[in-house]
Motif scaffolding. Structure first.
Motif, PDB file in Angstrom:
ATOM      1  N   THR A   1       1.028  -1.114   0.195  1.00  0.00           N
ATOM      2  CA  THR A   1      -0.100  -0.020  -0.170  1.00  0.00           C
ATOM      3  C   THR A   1       1.139   1.506   0.035  1.00  0.00           C
ATOM      4  O   THR A   1       2.033   1.450   0.382  1.00  0.00           O
ATOM      5  CB  THR A   1      -0.997   0.049   1.233  1.00  0.00           C
ATOM      6  N   GLY A   2       0.429   2.481  -0.506  1.00  0.00           N
ATOM      7  CA  GLY A   2       1.185   3.479  -0.579  1.00  0.00           C
ATOM      8  C   GLY A   2       2.328   3.461  -1.694  1.00  0.00           C
ATOM      9  O   GLY A   2       3.196   4.212  -1.470  1.00  0.00           O
TER      10      GLY A   2
ATOM     11  N   GLY B   1       6.814   3.558  -0.130  1.00  0.00           N
ATOM     12  CA  GLY B   1       5.830   2.415  -0.652  1.00  0.00           C
ATOM     13  C   GLY B   1       6.483   2.103  -2.107  1.00  0.00           C
ATOM     14  O   GLY B   1       6.656   1.134  -2.420  1.00  0.00           O
TER      15      GLY B   1
ATOM     16  N   GLY C   1      -2.165   2.315  -4.547  1.00  0.00           N
ATOM     17  CA  GLY C   1      -2.117   3.874  -4.372  1.00  0.00           C
ATOM     18  C   GLY C   1      -3.198   4.646  -4.520  1.00  0.00           C
ATOM     19  O   GLY C   1      -4.308   4.293  -5.427  1.00  0.00           O
ATOM     20  N   ARG C   2      -3.391   5.948  -4.349  1.00  0.00           N
ATOM     21  CA  ARG C   2      -4.549   6.654  -4.597  1.00  0.00           C
ATOM     22  C   ARG C   2      -4.547   7.339  -5.984  1.00  0.00           C
ATOM     23  O   ARG C   2      -5.405   7.434  -6.631  1.00  0.00           O
ATOM     24  CB  ARG C   2      -4.743   7.850  -3.711  1.00  0.00           C
TER      25      ARG C   2
ATOM     26  N   ASN D   1      -7.970   3.815  -2.462  1.00  0.00           N
ATOM     27  CA  ASN D   1      -8.004   4.703  -1.281  1.00  0.00           C
ATOM     28  C   ASN D   1      -8.270   3.964  -0.045  1.00  0.00           C
ATOM     29  O   ASN D   1      -9.544   3.814   0.128  1.00  0.00           O
ATOM     30  CB  ASN D   1      -8.731   5.771  -1.545  1.00  0.00           C
TER      31      ASN D   1
ATOM     32  N   HIS E   1       2.507  -2.365   4.368  1.00  0.00           N
ATOM     33  CA  HIS E   1       1.428  -1.277   4.638  1.00  0.00           C
ATOM     34  C   HIS E   1       2.261  -0.039   4.771  1.00  0.00           C
ATOM     35  O   HIS E   1       2.627   0.238   5.944  1.00  0.00           O
ATOM     36  CB  HIS E   1       0.539  -1.601   5.596  1.00  0.00           C
ATOM     37  N   CYS E   2       2.342   0.835   3.765  1.00  0.00           N
ATOM     38  CA  CYS E   2       3.043   1.944   3.782  1.00  0.00           C
ATOM     39  C   CYS E   2       2.158   3.394   3.774  1.00  0.00           C
ATOM     40  O   CYS E   2       2.532   4.341   3.931  1.00  0.00           O
ATOM     41  CB  CYS E   2       4.234   2.021   2.790  1.00  0.00           C
ATOM     42  N   ALA E   3       0.983   3.007   3.336  1.00  0.00           N
ATOM     43  CA  ALA E   3       0.163   4.155   3.197  1.00  0.00           C
ATOM     44  C   ALA E   3      -0.311   4.718   4.506  1.00  0.00           C
ATOM     45  O   ALA E   3      -0.525   4.160   5.462  1.00  0.00           O
ATOM     46  CB  ALA E   3      -1.269   3.847   2.457  1.00  0.00           C
TER      47      ALA E   3
END
Length: 304
Positions: free
Chosen positions: A6-7, A13, A31-32, A48, A65-67
């Motif tokens: 994530t991220g 990320g 990612g977003r 998101n 999980h980096c977000a």
């Protein structure tokens, strides 16, 4: 391994996703932003995490999980939605996967120095930012799971959007003002060291718990900043203001910003991160993860 990151559209990320794909893992980055990450051996999907679990996730062995919403002036509601609730969404999306969460040293007490801080330090009673408070809540979501939480401090390296740019932006006429002139010790974290810690953490049923992750040894902040900027072609004279005075000034700016609705030029979170010693004990990461960090290194900073 099949790994979700994530991220992946962000600095950390993206570096993690690229390194794991280079290692031969089957990586899906999330990612977003549309087109936020690409790799010949990886795939990318827009997600998101603040909007809830993914409806049709791939099966993966591990999630990195980096977000996170890392803005130190974010509203509490916004930070909570992304950091705590987003972590819940990741857990619900990948219920059987090993999780490595990239957290932050900001969860430690920011109202004074951290000196060889250990992971079992008493949690602070209050935080200087919604970011720090909600990242602590995000960590708590992983309690009892097959998960490792990594706490880096001041991540830097190629693609860094925060540490180096903020220093460059603060230089005025060849002069940089730091709390106490940067005369404090800091454990910085090169992105390569953080990636190495992720590599060690992704394997199923590996060591669980929280791990500080930084470069091998602390450095004097003023020396590190001067070298980093000089490699970028910016020679600076570093001067200082007492940290206590800088904290009072930042507090006044924050109060004014709440009235005006504008972001303050300096926050107490930022002053605190630079003005006090920030050094962290690496014993747990070395002994339980097998972490072998390299020294602080600004080679190649000319191109960052």
């Amino acid at each position: 391994m099949r790994v979700a990151v994530t991220g992946a559209s962000g600095f950390i990320g993206g570096a993690v996703a690229t390194a794991l794909a280079d290692d031969g893992h089957r990586v899906t980055g999330y990612g977003r932003r549309v087109g936020g990450w690409s790799h010949p051996r990886g795939t990318y999907r827009v997600w998101n995490i603040g909007r809830g679990p993914l409806r049709d996730p791939e099966r993966v062995d591990a999630v990195v999980h980096c977000a996170a919403l890392s803005d130190d002036w974010a509203r509490y509601e916004d930070a909570l939605r992304v950091n705590r609730d987003g972590t819940r969404a990741v857990i619900r999306t990948f219920p059987g996967a090993r999780i490595v969460q990239v957290s932050t040293s900001s969860v430690y007490d920011a109202f004074g120095p951290n000196v060889d801080e250990r992971e079992d330090a008493r949690p602070p009673r209050r935080y200087l930012s919604a970011y720090a408070a909600t990242m602590a809540l995000a960590e708590a979501e992983l309690g009892g799971r097959d998960a490792a939480v990594l706490r880096p401090h001041a991540v830097y390296g190629p693609g860094d959007p925060l540490f180096l740019p903020s220093l460059v932006d603060a230089v005025r006429a060849g002069r940089l003002v730091l709390p106490d002139a940067g005369a404090v010790q800091h454990s910085l974290t090169h992105i390569d060291n953080l990636v190495d810690a992720v590599r060690l953490g992704i394997h199923a049923h590996g060591p669980r718990g929280v791990f500080n992750v930084t470069d091998a040894e602390p450095v004097r902040l003023s020396h590190a900043v001067a070298e980093l900027l000089e490699r970028r072609g910016t020679k600076v004279r570093i001067s200082g203001v007492p940290t206590a005075a800088a904290m009072r000034g930042a507090h006044a700016l924050e109060r004014a910003a709440r009235i005006s609705g504008r972001r303050p030029p300096v926050t107490r979170h930022a002053v605190s991160r630079l003005g006090y010693e920030r050094t962290f004990d690496l014993t747990a990461a070395r002994e339980r993860l097998g972490y072998r960090p390299r020294e602080t290194n600004f080679e190649g900073a000319e191109a960052w």
